[in-house]
Scaffold this motif. Sequence first.
Motif, PDB file in Angstrom:
ATOM      1  N   ARG A  26       0.830  -1.212   0.000  1.00  0.00           N
ATOM      2  CA  ARG A  26       0.000   0.000   0.000  1.00  0.00           C
ATOM      3  C   ARG A  26       0.862   1.258   0.000  1.00  0.00           C
ATOM      4  NH1 ARG A  26      -4.219  -2.356   4.586  1.00  0.00           N
ATOM      5  NH2 ARG A  26      -5.195  -3.916   3.221  1.00  0.00           N
ATOM      6  N   GLU A  27       1.977   1.199   0.699  1.00  0.00           N
ATOM      7  CA  GLU A  27       2.833   2.388   0.754  1.00  0.00           C
ATOM      8  C   GLU A  27       3.502   2.648  -0.595  1.00  0.00           C
ATOM      9  OE1 GLU A  27       3.179   5.494   2.822  1.00  0.00           O
ATOM     10  OE2 GLU A  27       2.647   3.730   4.019  1.00  0.00           O
ATOM     11  N   LEU A  61       0.927   4.036  -2.743  1.00  0.00           N
ATOM     12  CA  LEU A  61       0.681   5.429  -2.367  1.00  0.00           C
ATOM     13  C   LEU A  61       1.752   6.339  -2.961  1.00  0.00           C
ATOM     14  CD1 LEU A  61      -0.862   7.576  -0.771  1.00  0.00           C
ATOM     15  CD2 LEU A  61       0.552   6.996   1.222  1.00  0.00           C
ATOM     16  N   LEU A  62       2.988   5.859  -2.993  1.00  0.00           N
ATOM     17  CA  LEU A  62       4.061   6.630  -3.639  1.00  0.00           C
ATOM     18  C   LEU A  62       3.752   6.833  -5.118  1.00  0.00           C
ATOM     19  CD1 LEU A  62       6.825   7.978  -3.704  1.00  0.00           C
ATOM     20  CD2 LEU A  62       7.874   5.699  -3.852  1.00  0.00           C
ATOM     21  N   LEU A  63       3.268   5.799  -5.797  1.00  0.00           N
ATOM     22  CA  LEU A  63       2.881   5.936  -7.210  1.00  0.00           C
ATOM     23  C   LEU A  63       1.722   6.919  -7.353  1.00  0.00           C
ATOM     24  CD1 LEU A  63       3.068   2.244  -8.507  1.00  0.00           C
ATOM     25  CD2 LEU A  63       4.795   4.032  -8.624  1.00  0.00           C
ATOM     26  N   SER A  64       0.764   6.856  -6.429  1.00  0.00           N
ATOM     27  CA  SER A  64      -0.354   7.791  -6.468  1.00  0.00           C
ATOM     28  C   SER A  64       0.124   9.220  -6.262  1.00  0.00           C
ATOM     29  CB  SER A  64      -1.377   7.407  -5.391  1.00  0.00           C
ATOM     30  OG  SER A  64      -2.435   8.322  -5.340  1.00  0.00           O
ATOM     31  N   THR A  65       1.111   9.399  -5.387  1.00  0.00           N
ATOM     32  CA  THR A  65       1.686  10.731  -5.154  1.00  0.00           C
ATOM     33  C   THR A  65       2.376  11.246  -6.413  1.00  0.00           C
ATOM     34  OG1 THR A  65       2.016  10.181  -2.817  1.00  0.00           O
ATOM     35  CG2 THR A  65       3.286  12.036  -3.714  1.00  0.00           C
ATOM     36  N   GLU A  95       1.201  -5.694 -11.802  1.00  0.00           N
ATOM     37  CA  GLU A  95       1.016  -6.799 -10.860  1.00  0.00           C
ATOM     38  C   GLU A  95       0.057  -6.429  -9.739  1.00  0.00           C
ATOM     39  OE1 GLU A  95       4.715  -8.385  -9.504  1.00  0.00           O
ATOM     40  OE2 GLU A  95       5.583  -8.512 -11.511  1.00  0.00           O
ATOM     41  N   ALA A  96       0.014  -5.142  -9.379  1.00  0.00           N
ATOM     42  CA  ALA A  96      -0.838  -4.724  -8.266  1.00  0.00           C
ATOM     43  C   ALA A  96      -2.305  -5.045  -8.517  1.00  0.00           C
ATOM     44  CB  ALA A  96      -0.666  -3.229  -8.012  1.00  0.00           C
ATOM     45  N   THR A 139      -6.715   0.734  -5.390  1.00  0.00           N
ATOM     46  CA  THR A 139      -7.295   2.078  -5.424  1.00  0.00           C
ATOM     47  C   THR A 139      -6.209   3.125  -5.641  1.00  0.00           C
ATOM     48  OG1 THR A 139      -9.057   1.387  -3.928  1.00  0.00           O
ATOM     49  CG2 THR A 139      -8.650   3.745  -4.118  1.00  0.00           C
ATOM     50  N   LYS A 140      -5.079   2.951  -4.953  1.00  0.00           N
ATOM     51  CA  LYS A 140      -3.983   3.923  -5.071  1.00  0.00           C
ATOM     52  C   LYS A 140      -3.292   3.838  -6.427  1.00  0.00           C
ATOM     53  CE  LYS A 140      -2.910   4.152  -0.106  1.00  0.00           C
ATOM     54  NZ  LYS A 140      -4.081   3.467   0.410  1.00  0.00           N
ATOM     55  N   VAL A 141      -3.097   2.618  -6.923  1.00  0.00           N
ATOM     56  CA  VAL A 141      -2.370   2.470  -8.181  1.00  0.00           C
ATOM     57  C   VAL A 141      -3.237   2.871  -9.369  1.00  0.00           C
ATOM     58  CG1 VAL A 141      -2.871   0.111  -8.984  1.00  0.00           C
ATOM     59  CG2 VAL A 141      -0.542   0.982  -9.095  1.00  0.00           C
TER      60      VAL A 141
END
Length: 1240
Positions: free
Chosen positions: A1007-1008, A1011-1015, A1073-1074, A1084-1086
Amino acid sequence: MEESNSNNSTVNNVARAIVAALDWNSTPDARKAAVSYLESIKAGDIRVLANTSFLLVKKDWSSEIRLHAFKMLQHLVRLRWEEFSLSERRNFSNVAVELMSEIADPCEEWALKSQTAALVAEVVRREGLNLWQELFPSLVSLSSKGPVQAELVSMMLRWLPEDITVHNEDLEGDRRRLLLRGLTQSLPEILPLLYTLLERHFGEALSEVGRQHLDIAKQHAAAVTATLNAINAYAEWAPLSDLAKFGIIHGCGFLLSSPDFRLHACEFFKLVSPRKRPADDFASEFDSAMSSIFQILMNVSREFLVRSNSAGGAIDESDFEFAEYVCESMVSLGSSNLQCILRDSSTSALYFQQMLGFFQHFKLALHYQSLQFWLALMRDLMSKPKLSVHSSGEGSAASNADSNSAQVDNEKRKILSFLNDDICSTILDISFQRMLKKERLITGKALSLGALELWSDDFEGKGDFGQYRSRLFELIKFIASNKPLVAGPKVSERIIMIIKNLLNSPMPAEVSSPTLFILFLSIIPSVRVFRLRSFIVIIFTNFQDLAVMESMQVALESVVSSIFDGSNEFAGGSSEVHVALCGIFEGLLRELLSLNWTEPALVEVLGHYLDAMGPFLKYFSDVVGSVINKLFELLNSLPFVVKDPSTSSARHARLQICTSFIRIAKAADKSILPHMKGIADTMVYLQREGRLLRGEHNLLGEAFLVIASAAGVQQQQEVLAWLLEPLSQQWIQIEWQNNYLSEPLGLVRLCSETAFMWSLFHTITFFEKALKRSGMRKGQSSSTSSSTPHPMASHLSWMLPPLLKLLRAIHSLWSPSVFQVLPGEIKAAMSMSDVERSSLLGVGNPKLSKGALTFIEGSPFDVNKEGYTEPNEADIRNWLKGIRDSGYNVLGLSATIGDPFFKGIDVDSVALALIENIQSMEFRHTRQLVHSVLIPLVKSCPPDMWGVWLEKLLHPLFVHCQQALSCSWFGLLHEGRAKVPDNHGILTGSDLKVEVMEEKLLRDLTREICLLLSTIASPGLNTSLPALEHSGHVGRVDMSSLKDLDAFAPSSMVGFLLKHKSLAIPVLQISLEAFTWTDSEAVTKVCSFSASVVLLAILTNNVDLWEFVSRDLFSALIRGLALESNAFISADLVNLCREIFIYLSDRDPAPRQILLSLPCITPNDLHAFEEALTKTASPKEQKQHMRSLLLLATGNNLKALAAQKNVNIITNVTARPRGPVNAPGNGIEEGDSVGLAAIL
């Protein structure tokens, strides 16, 4: 003859199949075969199904077979009714009605009678109003034959409106409206019948009891209960005027006096009390009916409260349960229909008094119900009316709005007239008393709170204590805001009373031998000491009063913050109010300042009380100096160096006092500025005398920074220089860096130098506090802030290099070559603490020792560790964790400063410290690094520095994480256990616990990273990426308008990342892969990152990117839809599929090829899909077409889409449960992806 034998054979076969399917002693294969046979019967010839089922409901068969046969008949009526001819339907209806007469036997089971009634009701719903009109006379006739027949008719009437009160997808909207209309038209016949049955059988039940015919009385009682259940099925929707006109309200009100039927009758009032007032001609009739309900409930509640308050009133648990139902109805009535109550001022006053009676009742359940009313009332009163600006030409609308607003204000004024000082004072009294949990009181001690039933963890259905107490605080704040001259004296008087009780507490009569020994050594007369959990804790004699005082501190904070928050009567009120409030709180403050407590527990409480007065100090600066002096006095009254762990409570209290400085500095604002020099001089004096530990100095320094932030940037810079200069002298010395950080084993030597080790820790934690407390203060102009350098900017150049070296040394401990030569104590310290393991298991943290303290923005650490004892395994673990936590935070906060960090710090030294040993890091540490350092760094990095910073830091991270996550997820999904590198960190535990912890670690890191990819894909970092228009057709982007990827890279971080293939390859692989990792939060984040990639593919001429999105990403999205865990995010996945197909299918054949490779699609299906797309420009409709195609192409096997198609089942409408209802767990079984093998 043959046909008869065939029918008998079928009946016997179905009966045997039912028995086999329900018998758990049957083999799994036998049960499976039986279920399959029954399903074939249900799906076969409807006449065979009907005949067989009607034969199986006869009394000749067992109850289990008969019940199942009724279910089969209901299934037939609901789902296959249209297959019958008109004559067959009529025959079926007649047979079903005849069943009611046949089953009207006192010996029949209730379930069979209920299912018979449900079957007839289902037939009526299917056939409609005509059948109902024909059937009703026979039902009336049947109900008059006896109590069992009346019970059956009531059951049928209860089931009849089921599809109105319970949503059912099988019933179309038109049919529901027709049913509602038909039943509404029939209410003049139904409601009088129900009233007649109620009156008749209640009277008969009483008569039969008088004759001692108890069996017959029970039959009449069952008829009354069934009638009440039927009435409750109409209570939520039948016009209130009809319920009144036909006597239903009167009848149910009468039954409230019957102990046998009052709960069922009260359920009716619970259902009608929250009914909304209609805005039509029937409003007056509604008001009249609601007034009747109001009077009935008032009479019942008055009777209960009188009995409950009288000494001779006999009240049992059933009475309390009934009273809770009544109170709940009263709350609903007052919350939804207060206008009906306010029409009569005398009854309104009585209503508020009764609700107050429930609020102050000793039973928690009654108090809790009433709390909901008072809270809703206060929220409504304190809500500010919305201001509206009327444009020209809207005079009439404006006039109506003004009229409505005036009416609302009128009602509010009426309510306020009833909320006199006495009511508010009583509410405050009870709220203050109830803020204490039962568990906080010593067992066997007499309560000074009277007979109040305090909150206990044993209570069910009321949430947790924290939620309950927060509601009390909210109520206290409302009263304090509206009536400060009531709340101020009340809270002050109670606190002063508790203080006097504490001061006057007698010595305990009985003290154990160990206690007497310690007491003999003690010179404090009014305390006793006893051993608790291997610690010797000093506790004041009257522990109960101390617990009450601790609870009152938050009440004081609520009152003071509400009165002095600058937005209520105090800020703009009269001078008389100001003077009165000033006198009240000055008097309380004098009492607090006069206390000479030295026991740690009492000192800690007193510190909390003083910082609760912070908002008061903001307006009355004259007393600030006295409060500061008192805090220093309390600090000096406590032992300084405490080597005995049993008295660590003194250290805890010292730190709490230092924390009070921070809270007061924040609340008092500029009122504390004149005292800065005095605080600074005292700090210097205490430090020079050696009476201030580093942790305490850090907290006081943080308070100083808070004070300085109110004075402006220049003052901040001067304070920072004063605080940081002594630290820098030690921090920048090269000797300790060479001695301890030049090679890995140097850190082992550092861990043996306890004092220096903890000194470094406190230095780093103060850096963290300085960064958090510096910079722009809330309310300051952002333009002023941007033109002024950050106060910490000039300190980064000397702060960060030694920190980076220290972090690099700590990271190296986990590398295999270093780890194998470490001493056993260091190796053991590198494992997880009990707290971390408990957190991963989700069982809550084990109780920390008294010396372990967590501040608002800090980490748990042992406050005893200032260098006075030899370090052990736990100390080293705490130190390593503390350095990592604060060190990462310092780097992340430094990055937010901007250019001074990115252009003043050597990127190679940062990469070396953070990434050099990334492959040896445990998942928990990698997650923390990403969260605390890399995400803030990515957010803050200037675009012109992306090339310098991002590739060096992110490339090794993404390469490692892609490999590690891929391997771990493969293990979890295919071998049942995640493969994480934290094994030696987890250490011991059962196999199941270890597996749970491993999976949690894997999910957290996944998830982290996502989240970095989402950022990276956030709009602020991608300013050159336009949004796709809200409508579009296939291939609508003009090919000549496409740009090179380089055109987006300077101002789009996603574009920059895709341009650099070394970065792009591992990132894109993670994103693919996510979608197949069963973690919806990560998906959701990716998704947002993938959306940016799709957008860049659409807008650029990069062929490689087209191919990746059209082939790899499109395939991954469909694979993601095959997982039920992605149901929540399925709409976004479908939308990405839509965008890829619409905008890229003309550039690349892959989307069409992938769709055609799915198992259930034909070229004609795809052609029809494309044809449908060309006919609409609505993204919503296009998305629906894509969703339908994907379901068709996979044979409805995309679980993320199929999971949304829930089917509701008819259920009985019963009273809401009084306790919590535990929802059954939904077992998610992902299975293999269906029909996707040909995609890649």
